[in-house]
Motif scaffolding. Structure first.
Motif, mmCIF file in Angstrom:
data_model
loop_
_atom_site.group_PDB
_atom_site.id
_atom_site.type_symbol
_atom_site.label_atom_id
_atom_site.label_comp_id
_atom_site.label_asym_id
_atom_site.label_seq_id
_atom_site.Cartn_x
_atom_site.Cartn_y
_atom_site.Cartn_z
ATOM 1 N N ALA A 1 0.796 -1.194 0.221
ATOM 2 C CA ALA A 1 -0.158 0.347 -0.501
ATOM 3 C C ALA A 1 0.626 1.654 0.409
ATOM 4 C CB ALA A 1 -0.917 -0.361 1.248
ATOM 5 N N ILE A 2 1.934 0.940 0.281
ATOM 6 C CA ILE A 2 2.763 2.224 0.622
ATOM 7 C C ILE A 2 3.590 2.566 -0.737
ATOM 8 C CG2 ILE A 2 5.103 3.010 1.668
ATOM 9 C CD1 ILE A 2 4.729 1.540 4.108
ATOM 10 N N SER A 3 4.238 1.538 -1.351
ATOM 11 C CA SER A 3 4.269 1.873 -2.568
ATOM 12 C C SER A 3 3.223 2.413 -3.211
ATOM 13 C CB SER A 3 5.047 0.575 -2.631
ATOM 14 O OG SER A 3 6.045 -0.407 -2.148
ATOM 15 N N ARG A 4 2.016 2.473 -3.710
ATOM 16 C CA ARG A 4 0.545 2.426 -5.046
ATOM 17 C C ARG A 4 1.022 4.080 -3.988
ATOM 18 N NH1 ARG A 4 -5.401 1.680 -3.834
ATOM 19 N NH2 ARG A 4 -6.058 3.279 -5.653
ATOM 20 N N ILE A 5 1.264 4.201 -3.385
ATOM 21 C CA ILE A 5 1.069 5.768 -2.441
ATOM 22 C C ILE A 5 2.902 6.711 -3.425
ATOM 23 C CG2 ILE A 5 1.960 8.507 -0.983
ATOM 24 C CD1 ILE A 5 0.646 6.205 1.074
ATOM 25 N N PHE A 6 3.205 6.209 -3.769
ATOM 26 C CA PHE A 6 4.784 6.518 -4.200
ATOM 27 C C PHE A 6 4.622 6.852 -5.572
ATOM 28 C CE2 PHE A 6 6.660 5.187 -0.505
ATOM 29 C CZ PHE A 6 7.921 6.707 -0.364
ATOM 30 N N HIS A 7 3.744 5.780 -6.155
ATOM 31 C CA HIS A 7 3.162 5.943 -7.388
ATOM 32 C C HIS A 7 1.946 6.592 -8.106
ATOM 33 C CE1 HIS A 7 1.990 3.815 -11.150
ATOM 34 N NE2 HIS A 7 0.543 3.917 -10.614
ATOM 35 N N VAL A 8 1.125 6.640 -7.143
ATOM 36 C CA VAL A 8 -0.289 7.541 -7.261
ATOM 37 C C VAL A 8 0.352 9.187 -7.467
ATOM 38 C CG1 VAL A 8 -2.213 8.778 -6.452
ATOM 39 C CG2 VAL A 8 -1.686 5.925 -6.306
ATOM 40 N N LYS A 9 1.332 9.373 -6.661
ATOM 41 C CA LYS A 9 1.616 10.882 -6.188
ATOM 42 C C LYS A 9 2.673 11.449 -7.307
ATOM 43 C CE LYS A 9 2.760 12.322 -2.592
ATOM 44 N NZ LYS A 9 2.059 14.110 -2.546
ATOM 45 N N GLY A 10 3.579 9.388 -7.987
ATOM 46 C CA GLY A 10 4.992 9.948 -8.858
ATOM 47 C C GLY A 10 6.345 10.577 -7.734
ATOM 48 N N ARG A 11 5.810 10.081 -6.942
ATOM 49 C CA ARG A 11 6.506 10.581 -6.054
ATOM 50 C C ARG A 11 8.121 10.116 -5.985
ATOM 51 N NH1 ARG A 11 6.071 13.720 0.045
ATOM 52 N NH2 ARG A 11 7.756 12.598 1.366
ATOM 53 N N PRO A 12 9.359 10.052 -5.777
ATOM 54 C CA PRO A 12 10.114 9.324 -5.829
ATOM 55 C C PRO A 12 10.530 8.165 -4.744
ATOM 56 C CG PRO A 12 11.084 11.638 -6.470
ATOM 57 C CD PRO A 12 10.327 11.756 -6.152
ATOM 58 N N PRO A 13 10.681 7.137 -4.666
ATOM 59 C CA PRO A 13 11.008 6.251 -3.783
ATOM 60 C C PRO A 13 12.085 6.912 -2.040
ATOM 61 C CG PRO A 13 11.495 4.465 -5.205
ATOM 62 C CD PRO A 13 11.265 6.174 -5.906
ATOM 63 N N SER A 14 12.778 7.222 -3.283
ATOM 64 C CA SER A 14 13.996 7.737 -1.367
ATOM 65 C C SER A 14 13.356 8.692 -0.852
ATOM 66 C CB SER A 14 14.454 8.327 -2.551
ATOM 67 O OG SER A 14 14.522 8.573 -3.513
ATOM 68 N N HIS A 15 12.153 9.801 -1.271
ATOM 69 C CA HIS A 15 11.716 10.740 -0.316
ATOM 70 C C HIS A 15 10.481 9.578 0.439
ATOM 71 C CE1 HIS A 15 12.611 14.200 -2.929
ATOM 72 N NE2 HIS A 15 12.852 12.990 -3.507
ATOM 73 N N PRO A 16 11.529 9.983 1.995
ATOM 74 C CA PRO A 16 10.558 9.017 3.058
ATOM 75 C C PRO A 16 9.079 10.036 2.954
ATOM 76 C CG PRO A 16 12.593 10.643 3.695
ATOM 77 C CD PRO A 16 12.270 10.588 2.783
ATOM 78 N N LEU A 17 7.999 9.109 3.888
ATOM 79 C CA LEU A 17 6.676 9.512 4.531
ATOM 80 C C LEU A 17 6.838 9.746 5.908
ATOM 81 C CD1 LEU A 17 4.564 6.686 2.252
ATOM 82 C CD2 LEU A 17 5.637 9.252 0.973
ATOM 83 N N ILE A 18 5.484 10.899 6.562
ATOM 84 C CA ILE A 18 5.563 10.700 8.173
ATOM 85 C C ILE A 18 4.164 9.497 8.480
ATOM 86 C CG2 ILE A 18 4.541 12.371 9.250
ATOM 87 C CD1 ILE A 18 5.651 14.102 7.945
ATOM 88 N N VAL A 19 4.652 9.191 9.003
ATOM 89 C CA VAL A 19 4.033 8.338 10.306
ATOM 90 C C VAL A 19 2.652 8.777 11.372
ATOM 91 C CG1 VAL A 19 3.734 6.176 11.706
ATOM 92 C CG2 VAL A 19 4.645 6.056 9.565
ATOM 93 N N HIS A 20 1.422 9.005 10.884
ATOM 94 C CA HIS A 20 0.243 9.238 11.572
ATOM 95 C C HIS A 20 -0.245 8.237 12.324
ATOM 96 C CE1 HIS A 20 1.124 11.825 8.192
ATOM 97 N NE2 HIS A 20 0.184 13.210 9.346
ATOM 98 N N ILE A 21 -0.124 8.681 14.118
ATOM 99 C CA ILE A 21 -0.439 7.725 15.053
ATOM 100 C C ILE A 21 -1.328 8.674 16.002
ATOM 101 C CG2 ILE A 21 1.681 6.382 14.815
ATOM 102 C CD1 ILE A 21 2.835 8.212 17.791
ATOM 103 N N GLU A 22 -2.010 7.892 16.376
ATOM 104 C CA GLU A 22 -3.167 8.297 17.496
ATOM 105 C C GLU A 22 -3.548 9.607 18.151
ATOM 106 O OE1 GLU A 22 -7.315 7.157 19.100
ATOM 107 O OE2 GLU A 22 -5.655 5.351 18.926
ATOM 108 N N ASP A 23 -1.732 8.857 18.961
ATOM 109 C CA ASP A 23 -1.576 9.464 20.458
ATOM 110 C C ASP A 23 -0.369 9.417 20.300
ATOM 111 O OD1 ASP A 23 -1.419 9.559 24.249
ATOM 112 O OD2 ASP A 23 -3.203 10.546 23.329
ATOM 113 N N ALA A 24 0.526 10.648 21.691
ATOM 114 C CA ALA A 24 1.633 10.694 21.771
ATOM 115 C C ALA A 24 2.107 9.445 22.803
ATOM 116 C CB ALA A 24 1.968 11.457 22.390
ATOM 117 N N HIS A 25 1.137 9.293 23.242
ATOM 118 C CA HIS A 25 1.343 6.991 24.096
ATOM 119 C C HIS A 25 1.578 6.230 23.324
ATOM 120 C CE1 HIS A 25 -1.317 9.689 26.478
ATOM 121 N NE2 HIS A 25 -0.181 8.879 27.511
ATOM 122 N N TYR A 26 1.346 6.355 22.183
ATOM 123 C CA TYR A 26 2.078 5.059 21.136
ATOM 124 C C TYR A 26 3.447 5.216 20.544
ATOM 125 C CZ TYR A 26 -2.958 3.670 21.372
ATOM 126 O OH TYR A 26 -3.975 3.651 22.274
#
Length: 324
Positions: free
Chosen positions: A39-64
Motif C-alpha cells: 500500500a505504501i508503494s502505491r502512494i509513491f506511484h499515485v503521487k509520482g513521488r521518488p521512493p527515496s523520499h520518506p513519508l510521515i507516520v501519523h499515530i493517534e496519541d503520543a502514548h503510542y
C-alpha cells in the motif's frame, strides 16, 4: 463533513490495503497503512513521488510513539507533550513496525499526531499508524480541501474523507531529534520561537541534512504558473512590466501595497495576519492557476513566526523546475 460511517468505511479501506485521503490541520494527506509495504508503494506511484523520499507516520496519541521508534530522547518527549496533537513532526530512529518503504530506505522515521477530529477518529477506528504525505502529485501545490484532492487525484484515491478546510494550511514543522541537538529540517505550523521556548535553547535550520525529509526538493509546493519573488515594494511594478510583455500575471499583493492599483490578469490580496496567509496560501496558488495565470508575482513575508514557513513554501514554489 465525514460521518461515523464514513470513518468506518475509510478504516476498512486501509485494512484492505487501499488509499484514503484524510484531513489534517495542515493539509490533506494520502494515507495508507504504515505497516503495509504494498500500500505504501502505491502512494509513491499515485503521487509520482521518488521512493527515496520518506513519508510521515501519523499515530493517534503520543502514548503510542514508543511502538514505532527505537528510543525517545528527552527533548522528543518534551516536544510531543507540548505540541501533540498538532503540526509538529519528530524524526527518530525507526522501530521494527515501520517498513523501509515508508522511510525511503533510511533508519529514521518521521512521526506525528495530527490535530483533526476526523483523522484522529480514523486512526482510532483503524487501530494503527497511517503514512500520509500530502494528497497531490509530487511537487505540486498541497491540497487544503477535499475538493482539491478530488480535482487532482480523482479515482486514484479509493476513498476521500471530507473534514472541511484545513485550519493551519501549511505542512508540519519537522524537527530532527536523533542527534545531540534538535534541529528544524522543515519550518511549518509550529513556529521556531515556540519550539525554542519549550526546549530552552536555540534551534538551527541547517541548509543541508543527512536526514531526508518531505519538502526538501528544490521545486516543491509549486503551481503550474511560474513564481517570481521580489521585494514587497517591487511587486506592482514587476507585475505591470510582465503584463505589458504579454504574460498573464497573477499577483499575491502584500498588505504594505494593498491600496496600490495593480495592472495584472488576476490579483489576490494577502491577509495581514500570518496565520490567515498560511491558511490560504495554497488556495491562492491554486486559484491563480485556475484563472489561467502563467506567472505569479509575490514577495516574502517577514520570516518570523509562521512567516518562516510561508517564506519556505514560496521559495520552493519559485524553485527550478525539472527539465527533460
Amino acid at each position: 463533513m465525514a460521518s461515523t460511517s464514513d470513518i468506518e468505511k475509510a478504516a476498512g479501506v486501509l485494512r484492505a490495503g487501499g488509499l484514503v485521503a484524510l484531513p489534517t490541520e495542515t493539509v490533506y494527506g494520502l494515507g495508507a497503512s504504515a505497516e503495509d509495504p504494498t500500500a505504501i508503494s502505491r502512494i509513491f506511484h499515485v503521487k509520482g513521488r521518488p521512493p527515496s523520499h520518506p513519508l510521515i507516520v501519523h499515530i493517534e496519541d503520543a502514548h503510542y510513539l514508543d511502538d514505532w521508534v527505537q528510543h525517545v530522547p528527552a527533548p522528543a518527549r518534551l516536544l510531543a507533550e507540548h505540541f501533540w496533537p498538532g503540526p509538529l513532526t519528530l524524526v527518530l530512529r525507526r522501530g521494527r513496525r515501520v517498513p523501509l518503504e515508508a522511510t525511503g530506505g533510511l533508519e529514521t522515521v518521521a512521526v506525528r499526531v495530527p490535530d483533526h477530529p476526523v483523522t484522529l477518529a480514523l486512526l482510532s477506528a483503524f487501530g494503527g499508524g497511517v503514512t500520509a504525505p500530502s494528497a497531490n502529485r509530487f511537487g505540486s501545490v498541497s491540497p487544503t480541501t477535499a475538493a482539491h484532492v478530488r480535482a487532482e487525484l480523482g479515482d486514484a484515491v479509493d476513498f476521500v474523507l471530507d473534514g472541511g478546510p484545513c485550519g493551519v494550511g501549511v505542512e508540519s514543522t519537522i524537527v530532527d531529534v536523533t542527534g545531540e541537538t534538535p534541529a528544524i529540517l522543515r519550518p511549518g505550523g509550529v513556529t521556531r520561537e515556540h519550539l525554542e521556548a519549550t526546549l530552552g535553547c536555540p534551534l538551527e535550520i541547517p541548509s543541508t541534512s543527512h536526514v531526508r525529509v518531505p519538502g526538501q526538493h528544490p521545486s516543491h509546493y509549486a503551481p503550474s504558473a511560474r513564481v517570481v519573488l521580489v521585494e514587497p515594494e517591487k511587486v506592482v511594478d514587476e507585475a505591470r512590466l510582465a503584463q505589458e510583455q504579454g504574460q498573464l500575471v497573477g499577483v499575491l499583493l502584500p498588505p504594505s501595497v494593498a491600496d496600490t492599483p495593480v495592472k495584472a490578469h488576476a490579483v489576490v490580496e494577502v491577509p495581514a495576519s500570518l496565520a490567515g496567509y498560511a491558511r490560504e496560501l495554497y488556495g491562492f496558488l491554486r486559484e491563480l492557476d485556475q484563472r489561467g495565470c502563467d506567472l505569479i508575482v509575490a514577495s516574502l513575508p517577514v520570516e518570523e513566526g509562521l512567516g518562516l514557513a510561508i517564506a519556505n513554501r514560496l521559495r520552493r514554489a519559485a524553485g527550478p523546475r525539472p527539465t527533460g
